[in-house]
Design a protein around this motif. Structure first.
Motif, short mmCIF file in Angstrom:
data_model
loop_
_atom_site.label_atom_id
_atom_site.label_comp_id
_atom_site.label_asym_id
_atom_site.label_seq_id
_atom_site.Cartn_x
_atom_site.Cartn_y
_atom_site.Cartn_z
N UNK A 1 0.86 -1.18 0.00
CA UNK A 1 0.00 0.00 0.00
C UNK A 1 0.89 1.23 0.00
N UNK A 2 0.78 2.02 -1.03
CA UNK A 2 1.70 3.13 -1.24
C UNK A 2 0.90 4.40 -1.54
N UNK A 3 1.01 5.39 -0.68
CA UNK A 3 0.33 6.67 -0.88
C UNK A 3 1.16 7.57 -1.81
N UNK A 156 0.12 -6.46 8.63
CA UNK A 156 0.52 -5.61 7.53
C UNK A 156 -0.42 -4.43 7.37
N UNK A 157 0.02 -3.40 6.64
CA UNK A 157 -0.77 -2.19 6.47
C UNK A 157 -2.15 -2.42 5.89
N UNK A 158 -2.26 -3.37 4.93
CA UNK A 158 -3.58 -3.52 4.32
C UNK A 158 -4.53 -4.32 5.18
N UNK A 159 -4.02 -5.12 6.11
CA UNK A 159 -4.89 -5.74 7.10
C UNK A 159 -5.59 -4.66 7.90
N UNK A 160 -4.86 -3.62 8.24
CA UNK A 160 -5.46 -2.48 8.95
C UNK A 160 -6.50 -1.79 8.07
N UNK A 225 -1.07 -6.92 -0.89
CA UNK A 225 -2.01 -6.16 -0.05
C UNK A 225 -3.29 -6.95 0.17
N UNK A 226 -3.85 -7.45 -0.90
CA UNK A 226 -5.13 -8.16 -0.81
C UNK A 226 -4.98 -9.42 0.02
#
Length: 285
Positions: A1-3, A156-160, A225-226
């Motif tokens: 996940x990259x902003x 991980x970030x995408x779990x959040x 991410x998924x």
């Protein structure tokens, strides 16, 4: 996940409750603080109250009270967990007005230890939840460590992001009046509660598919991410939690859906990108 590095964050959508938390009040649901907390958990995330409240409290993660100064850009979101939550909330609330007429934004409150809400008092052991009475999402960030250490998710970030998307799915349900479909039907493999939770998972997936269009992310979410989201969804299935805590599976005690169902409905939302495909109240689940 990259902003996107230069994406602007709107910290007005997130409040830092700190220890002791947001001054709640308002209409109490159920009866008594314990009943209110139990109902919140049963309605919202995917963990039976008796399974998540046992044992020691997780170590608190104190939310910063300086979000406005610390969380300004997407670069901050890539480097700071609390700023990442701000960015995810911003994206979710950029998405839903496009598909829900008269969408009303809901703030997220990050807290540590204990918080007072419009639905009553809650502590860190409750995990993330949405309170319909004050239309806020509540997050104790220490829960995400629990998701890995106690429930076996990859983290991980995408779990959040999946969790936050799920909670905002409940906000959408509240706005649409869907919660009423689960009233008086709280347990069982095809209960209203299960359908409500699975729909929130599907809504989280629908946002994830469309998140890149909100302009905050540098690229669409990756398969990695998924997979983090799928791991989190699987970890909090009723059957997985029951096996871990009581050594057997009792479908009549289901309130949130099996691991397979939670993965199925998140995936349905993600692959279709269409919230209209998330009608868990039509037919079987």
């Amino acid at each position: 996940m990259d902003f996107k590095d230069d994406a602007r964050l709107d910290t007005s959508q997130v409040e830092s409750g700190g220890r002791g938390g947001f001054p709640g009040g308002g209409l109490a649901v159920g009866g008594g603080a314990a009943g209110i907390i139990a109902l919140i958990v049963a309605l919202i995330f995917g963990v039976n109250p008796g399974n998540i409240t046992g044992g020691d409290d997780p170590a608190p993660v104190n939310p910063s009270s300086n979000l406005a100064s610390e969380c300004k850009t997407g670069q901050d979101a890539d480097q700071n967990e609390q700023c990442r939550i701000v960015g995810v909330v911003n994206s979710i609330q950029d998405y839903w007005p496009e598909v829900v007429q008269n969408y009303t934004p809901a703030k997220t409150v990050m807290f540590s230890g204990r918080v007072n809400t419009g639905c009553g008092a809650a502590d860190a052991s409750v995990g993330p939840f949405y309170c319909p009475a004050d239309q806020r999402v509540y997050l104790d960030l220490s829960f995400f460590d629990e998701l890995q250490s106690r429930f076996g998710a990859k983290g991980g970030p995408f779990a959040q992001a999946y969790v936050v998307g799920h909670e905002y799915g409940h906000h959408v349900q509240n706005l649409l009046g869907t919660n009423a479909k689960a009233e008086g039907d709280r347990q069982g493999p095809e209960s209203g509660s299960v359908r409500l939770e699975l729909q929130a998972d599907c809504y989280s997936g629908a946002w994830a598919k469309n998140a890149y269009k909100t302009g905050l992310f540098a690229k669409p979410f990756s398969q990695t991410d998924i997979e983090e989201a799928i791991s989190a969804a699987s970890a909090v299935g009723d059957d997985s939690i029951q096996k871990r805590t009581q050594g057997r599976v009792d479908p009549e005690g289901f309130t949130h859906g099996t691991s397979a169902q939670r993965v199925k409905w998140f995936t349905t939302g993600y692959e279709s990108g269409d919230p209209n495909k998330c009608d868990t109240f039509a037919g079987g689940v």
